[in-house]
Design a protein around this motif. Sequence first.
Motif, PDB file in Angstrom:
ATOM      1  N   SER A   1       1.544   5.253   0.813  1.00  0.00           N
ATOM      2  CA  SER A   1       0.774   5.924   2.230  1.00  0.00           C
ATOM      3  C   SER A   1      -0.392   6.579   2.772  1.00  0.00           C
ATOM      4  O   SER A   1      -0.835   6.967   3.409  1.00  0.00           O
TER       5      SER A   1
ATOM      6  N   TRP B   1       1.699  -3.996  13.760  1.00  0.00           N
ATOM      7  CA  TRP B   1       0.405  -4.814  12.564  1.00  0.00           C
ATOM      8  C   TRP B   1       0.070  -6.053  13.427  1.00  0.00           C
ATOM      9  O   TRP B   1      -1.136  -6.560  13.773  1.00  0.00           O
TER      10      TRP B   1
ATOM     11  N   LEU C   1       0.749  -1.078  -0.089  1.00  0.00           N
ATOM     12  CA  LEU C   1       0.548   0.394  -0.194  1.00  0.00           C
ATOM     13  C   LEU C   1       0.644   1.647  -0.064  1.00  0.00           C
ATOM     14  O   LEU C   1       1.543   1.008   0.692  1.00  0.00           O
TER      15      LEU C   1
ATOM     16  N   LEU D   1      -2.612   3.371   3.235  1.00  0.00           N
ATOM     17  CA  LEU D   1      -2.166   3.278   4.514  1.00  0.00           C
ATOM     18  C   LEU D   1      -3.468   3.759   5.160  1.00  0.00           C
ATOM     19  O   LEU D   1      -3.600   3.266   6.190  1.00  0.00           O
TER      20      LEU D   1
ATOM     21  N   ALA E   1       0.778  -3.413   4.051  1.00  0.00           N
ATOM     22  CA  ALA E   1       1.001  -2.068   5.150  1.00  0.00           C
ATOM     23  C   ALA E   1       2.537  -1.548   4.597  1.00  0.00           C
ATOM     24  O   ALA E   1       3.760  -2.776   5.388  1.00  0.00           O
TER      25      ALA E   1
ATOM     26  N   SER F   1       3.557   2.619  12.140  1.00  0.00           N
ATOM     27  CA  SER F   1       3.170   1.658  11.268  1.00  0.00           C
ATOM     28  C   SER F   1       4.890   0.839  10.532  1.00  0.00           C
ATOM     29  O   SER F   1       5.519   1.435  10.212  1.00  0.00           O
TER      30      SER F   1
ATOM     31  N   GLY G   1      -3.222  -4.915   7.043  1.00  0.00           N
ATOM     32  CA  GLY G   1      -2.281  -4.495   7.825  1.00  0.00           C
ATOM     33  C   GLY G   1      -0.714  -4.527   7.370  1.00  0.00           C
ATOM     34  O   GLY G   1      -0.352  -4.266   7.017  1.00  0.00           O
TER      35      GLY G   1
END
Length: 509
Positions: A4, A75, A2, A7, A59, A70, A55
């Motif tokens: 930003s 996660w 993903l 995210l 992510a 992150s 995620g």
Amino acid sequence: MLTSPNLSLLLILLFVAIFISVISGVIFLNKRISLAYVRIHIYLVALPPLIAFIGLILAPKNINIGLWYSDILSWLMAFFVLIIGLIIQRYCVRYLAGDRSYRKYFTLFTLTTSFASIAWLTGDLRIMVVSWGFTLVGLTLLISLTSAWRVTRAAAIVTGKLFFLSWLALLLAVIWLGIVTGEWHYTGIFTDANLDQINAWTRFGINMLIILAVMIPAAQWPFQRWLIESVAAPTPVSAIMHAGIVNAGGIMLTRFSPLFNGDIATIVLLCFASASVLIGAGISLVHVDYKRLLVGSTIGQMGFMLIQCALGAYIPAIIHLILHGLFKATLFLRSGSAVRHFNVPSRANERMSYLWILAGRGLAIMIGLGFWLSAPEQGYRLVSGLILAWSLSVSWTQLVAFGEGKFGRIMGLLVLGVVGIVYYIVHHFFNDALHTIAFHSAQPPMFVVVIVALILLFGSLMSTWVARHRSSVAFSIIYMWIVHLGDAKIETVERHPNYLKKYLSKGGH
């Protein structure tokens, strides 16, 4: 992977899903809502772990998104806590049916796991402290839900006092750290420039506060009392404690690892954790109550986890806490069907098994020694090799040496082989993924590692000697001392929940 902006959208979706699940729990408190609504609630509770899993896979890692951070650890822990909460709530649909606080359990489970996941997703220490505080409050309320029972009320009081002390220590450490560095975010605090501003005594003081904040939820000696008292709580509450709360210390120490880089506070942590390993192992050996046996096991396992962190082995500690959480939650949720059978082997069988025991110990020593010598420059490998050899020796004795005939020993060997292969795959998968975490790992002095290894060896030798001299005075003293350590206070012990008599006399209403 993903981007930003995506995210940010994923984080928004996660928090919306958490908010919806919390609102669902609050709605379920309304007695006009049918109890059948609980199944809809379970579906809603399943949304946050699903988004957290996305995620975890997609992510981008090691980046800041406002107040949130992150990385694989944030996660992973968010997904782990939320999925454990989902499994336990699904288990409670039937297990807690008929309980007067049936609705409240689901609301508090949802709130507790939601705040715990937020605590690990945020990069701001202030939000982390507040979220972790609400997590501890939620757990204390879960213990005290059966308020008509004197035992759980007393256990909740003990737990609440110790949790408040733990949270206060964490709060003071974070405030102190923020004042010294002028930053509140992980990535802002733990820069080389900010770390250079912290003198040795300030660092030692902050680290001791963090150690106190970690040791209490991990039920380490001398703060193990709350976990022992809490065995009166319903089994799902025990499962959430042992799977998602007591092992939080490894995450906190990983996040604060730059502060512990070479600090003398790690030696203090090693001493208390080593003592806890021996005490926890002793409690699990002498007590016959199933839940209390699991409590002793948890105290010992959390001691091992903190030893790993103190030795700079943060990745093995995280793997340990995840596997332990899954294993211990399974044991608690299956505790109702647990019946222990002890088969005493005949003397002829004992003589036949003796050579198998010696063979297993020889194999365990070779594997443990090989594990250490594969990377002797890493101090933790010595302790890890020792633990590996001890675990293999015990498993070999139970599964192979005392197996019933050739077929039993062959099956024992197969089980050991399968477990070893599964552990190897899981360990290497997590090990490769967690290497992206930004943390500081310093090798402790070798004499510290040797001292820890000697303490563990001494405990093992003592247990072996005591087991072979059961008629000695030393055996009686040690046995009664460990029984006392594992026993709850009289205020939190009752043969039967006497408050149920009143309900039964009124027809169960």
